[in-house]
Motif scaffolding. Structure first.
Motif, PDB file in Angstrom:
ATOM      1  N   ALA A   7     -83.821 -22.131  14.073  1.00 38.54           N
ATOM      2  CA  ALA A   7     -82.489 -21.769  13.627  1.00 38.54           C
ATOM      3  C   ALA A   7     -82.406 -20.254  13.412  1.00 38.54           C
ATOM      4  N   VAL A   8     -83.467 -19.451  13.177  1.00 45.23           N
ATOM      5  CA  VAL A   8     -83.254 -18.069  12.860  1.00 45.23           C
ATOM      6  C   VAL A   8     -83.985 -17.432  14.044  1.00 45.23           C
ATOM      7  N   LEU A   9     -83.289 -16.329  14.608  1.00 43.10           N
ATOM      8  CA  LEU A   9     -83.933 -15.679  15.759  1.00 43.10           C
ATOM      9  C   LEU A   9     -84.510 -14.472  15.326  1.00 43.10           C
ATOM     10  N   THR A  10     -85.933 -14.179  15.309  1.00 43.73           N
ATOM     11  CA  THR A  10     -86.502 -13.007  14.976  1.00 43.73           C
ATOM     12  C   THR A  10     -87.032 -11.951  15.909  1.00 43.73           C
ATOM     13  N   ASP A  11     -86.912 -12.600  17.183  1.00 48.49           N
ATOM     14  CA  ASP A  11     -87.572 -11.704  18.390  1.00 48.49           C
ATOM     15  C   ASP A  11     -86.210 -10.623  18.643  1.00 48.49           C
ATOM     16  N   HIS A  12     -86.299  -9.426  18.469  1.00 51.56           N
ATOM     17  CA  HIS A  12     -85.179  -8.435  18.469  1.00 51.56           C
ATOM     18  C   HIS A  12     -84.615  -8.372  19.978  1.00 51.56           C
ATOM     19  N   LYS A  13     -85.352  -8.589  20.911  1.00 53.36           N
ATOM     20  CA  LYS A  13     -84.869  -8.730  22.304  1.00 53.36           C
ATOM     21  C   LYS A  13     -83.741  -9.795  22.538  1.00 53.36           C
ATOM     22  N   ALA A  14     -84.186 -10.940  21.697  1.00 55.76           N
ATOM     23  CA  ALA A  14     -83.281 -12.222  21.818  1.00 55.76           C
ATOM     24  C   ALA A  14     -82.165 -11.887  20.882  1.00 55.76           C
ATOM     25  N   GLN A  15     -82.290 -11.222  19.905  1.00 53.76           N
ATOM     26  CA  GLN A  15     -80.972 -10.992  19.169  1.00 53.76           C
ATOM     27  C   GLN A  15     -80.108  -9.891  19.767  1.00 53.76           C
ATOM     28  N   ALA A  16     -80.826  -9.189  20.283  1.00 54.78           N
ATOM     29  CA  ALA A  16     -79.831  -8.062  21.094  1.00 54.78           C
ATOM     30  C   ALA A  16     -78.919  -8.829  22.379  1.00 54.78           C
ATOM     31  N   ARG A  17     -79.768  -9.697  22.918  1.00 52.81           N
ATOM     32  CA  ARG A  17     -79.087 -10.396  24.111  1.00 52.81           C
ATOM     33  C   ARG A  17     -77.962 -11.298  23.457  1.00 52.81           C
ATOM     34  N   GLN A  18     -78.235 -11.693  22.329  1.00 48.25           N
ATOM     35  CA  GLN A  18     -77.114 -12.701  21.777  1.00 48.25           C
ATOM     36  C   GLN A  18     -75.977 -11.953  21.462  1.00 48.25           C
ATOM     37  N   ALA A  19     -76.189 -10.822  20.576  1.00 48.34           N
ATOM     38  CA  ALA A  19     -75.122 -10.028  20.189  1.00 48.34           C
ATOM     39  C   ALA A  19     -74.383  -9.237  21.259  1.00 48.34           C
ATOM     40  N   LEU A  20     -74.933  -9.013  22.452  1.00 53.75           N
ATOM     41  CA  LEU A  20     -74.142  -8.575  23.883  1.00 53.75           C
ATOM     42  C   LEU A  20     -73.419  -9.734  24.213  1.00 53.75           C
ATOM     43  N   SER A  21     -73.922 -11.102  24.379  1.00 47.04           N
ATOM     44  CA  SER A  21     -73.060 -12.174  24.691  1.00 47.04           C
ATOM     45  C   SER A  21     -71.984 -12.465  23.869  1.00 47.04           C
ATOM     46  N   LEU A  22     -72.224 -12.273  22.699  1.00 42.90           N
ATOM     47  CA  LEU A  22     -71.064 -12.536  21.512  1.00 42.90           C
ATOM     48  C   LEU A  22     -70.048 -11.449  21.711  1.00 42.90           C
ATOM     49  N   ALA A  23     -70.578 -10.137  21.907  1.00 35.75           N
ATOM     50  CA  ALA A  23     -69.386  -9.270  21.892  1.00 35.75           C
ATOM     51  C   ALA A  23     -68.667  -9.463  23.160  1.00 35.75           C
ATOM     52  N   ARG A  24     -69.127  -9.694  24.319  1.00 38.46           N
ATOM     53  CA  ARG A  24     -68.639  -9.691  25.528  1.00 38.46           C
ATOM     54  C   ARG A  24     -67.954 -11.219  25.813  1.00 38.46           C
ATOM     55  N   GLY A  25     -68.044 -11.919  24.779  1.00 44.77           N
ATOM     56  CA  GLY A  25     -67.321 -13.342  25.105  1.00 44.77           C
ATOM     57  C   GLY A  25     -68.144 -14.145  26.396  1.00 44.77           C
ATOM     58  N   ARG A  26     -69.467 -14.008  26.305  1.00 42.32           N
ATOM     59  CA  ARG A  26     -70.060 -14.806  27.167  1.00 42.32           C
ATOM     60  C   ARG A  26     -70.664 -16.092  26.894  1.00 42.32           C
ATOM     61  N   PRO A  27     -70.898 -16.847  27.583  1.00 43.65           N
ATOM     62  CA  PRO A  27     -71.519 -18.217  26.908  1.00 43.65           C
ATOM     63  C   PRO A  27     -72.748 -18.156  26.515  1.00 43.65           C
ATOM     64  N   LEU A  28     -73.055 -18.882  25.326  1.00 40.21           N
ATOM     65  CA  LEU A  28     -74.488 -18.802  24.856  1.00 40.21           C
ATOM     66  C   LEU A  28     -75.174 -20.193  25.271  1.00 40.21           C
ATOM     67  N   ASP A  29     -76.506 -20.062  25.574  1.00 40.58           N
ATOM     68  CA  ASP A  29     -77.243 -21.312  25.924  1.00 40.58           C
ATOM     69  C   ASP A  29     -77.428 -22.046  24.256  1.00 40.58           C
ATOM     70  N   THR A  30     -77.491 -23.528  24.391  1.00 46.20           N
ATOM     71  CA  THR A  30     -77.662 -24.210  23.411  1.00 46.20           C
ATOM     72  C   THR A  30     -78.443 -25.582  23.790  1.00 46.20           C
ATOM     73  N   PRO A  31     -79.325 -26.180  22.980  1.00 47.80           N
ATOM     74  CA  PRO A  31     -79.779 -27.313  23.579  1.00 47.80           C
ATOM     75  C   PRO A  31     -79.091 -28.375  24.101  1.00 47.80           C
ATOM     76  N   GLY A  32     -77.620 -28.481  23.523  1.00 43.63           N
ATOM     77  CA  GLY A  32     -76.542 -29.408  24.184  1.00 43.63           C
ATOM     78  C   GLY A  32     -75.622 -28.755  25.246  1.00 43.63           C
ATOM     79  N   GLY A  33     -75.864 -27.816  25.683  1.00 45.55           N
ATOM     80  CA  GLY A  33     -75.221 -26.913  26.675  1.00 45.55           C
ATOM     81  C   GLY A  33     -74.420 -25.765  26.401  1.00 45.55           C
ATOM     82  N   SER A  34     -73.908 -25.233  27.084  1.00 41.60           N
ATOM     83  CA  SER A  34     -73.466 -23.649  26.617  1.00 41.60           C
ATOM     84  C   SER A  34     -72.135 -23.649  25.791  1.00 41.60           C
TER      85      SER A  34
END
Length: 251
Positions: A183-210
């Motif tokens: 539930a909590v992301l603690t890896d800085h690279k993973a956090q940065a990737r997610q931040a970029l995806s959110l900022a750019r409006g790109r899909p996020l991968d989740t257990p149930g799909g993107s």
């Protein structure tokens, strides 16, 4: 150029440790949400955090919660709507008074913890928060969809849809409950990737799909392990990708 706000929940840790964290992370932000007594914080921490925000040109906002210091505001509290409204109004007023004492002005209101999630689905709670924000001329910060966004529009308030760099998501766009693994992301690279995806409006991968979320502000939690390093990594990744960081609700 794409522009995004970078915020953090601060003023939540007491003593020298809390002061050091806030001072280190503040220069990396464009806005901050200051705990105002419901789940954490007191007059001293409020004034201290606001003063640091002012020194770095960071837009401060109120971060009220259920009156639940023991549970850090992360438990849904069974409380009547009138009592909740009184508690939230008192928390926000206390921070406004602290802001006046430090020569600053609040720009926004973001509910904390369980209140944040309840306000996304409960129209009465959402309306209560919108009324308090409106009475003080504050923008509202909350989930991209749901009752809180609708309540803000009903009050003709500015609303900032928020994404989380350090929390994982479900396929329906909600955050993974904190009790679940990952539930909590603690890896800085993973956090940065997610931040970029959110900022750019790109899909996020989740257990149930993107899932794709449209957001205007990104949050990282000040109490997440390694928060300072996370803030540095996230800001560096955003700027390296040509994304401007700034607070859209700054007056």
């Amino acid at each position: 150029m794409t522009r995004i706000d970078l915020n953090a929940d601060l003023g939540e840790l007491p003593g020298e440790e809390g002061a050091a964290l806030d001072a280190a992370i503040m220069p990396l932000l464009s806005s901050c949400n200051v705990a105002c007594g419901g789940h954490a914080g007191n007059e001293e921490t409020m004034r201290r955090t606001l003063a640091i925000a002012k020194a770095h040109g960071v837009a401060p906002g109120a971060h009220p919660s259920y009156p639940d210091r023991e549970g850090f505001g992360r438990r849904e509290v069974q409380i009547g709507n009138d009592a909740l409204a009184a508690s939230l109004a008192g928390q926000v007023t206390a921070l406004i008074e602290a802001a006046a004492a430090t020569g600053t002005a609040l720009t926004h209101l973001k509910p904390h913890g369980a209140l944040y999630h309840v306000a996304a689905r409960d129209e009465r709670v959402a309306a209560t928060l919108a009324t308090i924000a409106s009475s003080h001329g504050l923008a509202l910060v909350g989930p991209p969809t749901g009752a809180l966004r609708a309540a803000a529009h009903a009050e003709d308030l500015a609303y900032l849809a928020e994404g989380f760099a350090d929390r994982s998501y479900q396929a329906d766009g909600t955050l993974t409950p904190r009790g679940r693994p990952g539930a909590v992301l603690t890896d800085h690279k993973a956090q940065a990737r997610q931040a970029l995806s959110l900022a750019r409006g790109r899909p996020l991968d989740t257990p149930g799909g993107s899932v794709t979320l449209r957001v205007e502000t990104l949050c990282l939690h000040g109490d997440t392990p390694g928060a300072i390093g996370a803030a540095r990594a996230i800001r560096s990744a955003l700027e390296a990708d040509g994304i401007e960081i700034g607070a859209p609700h700054a007056r």
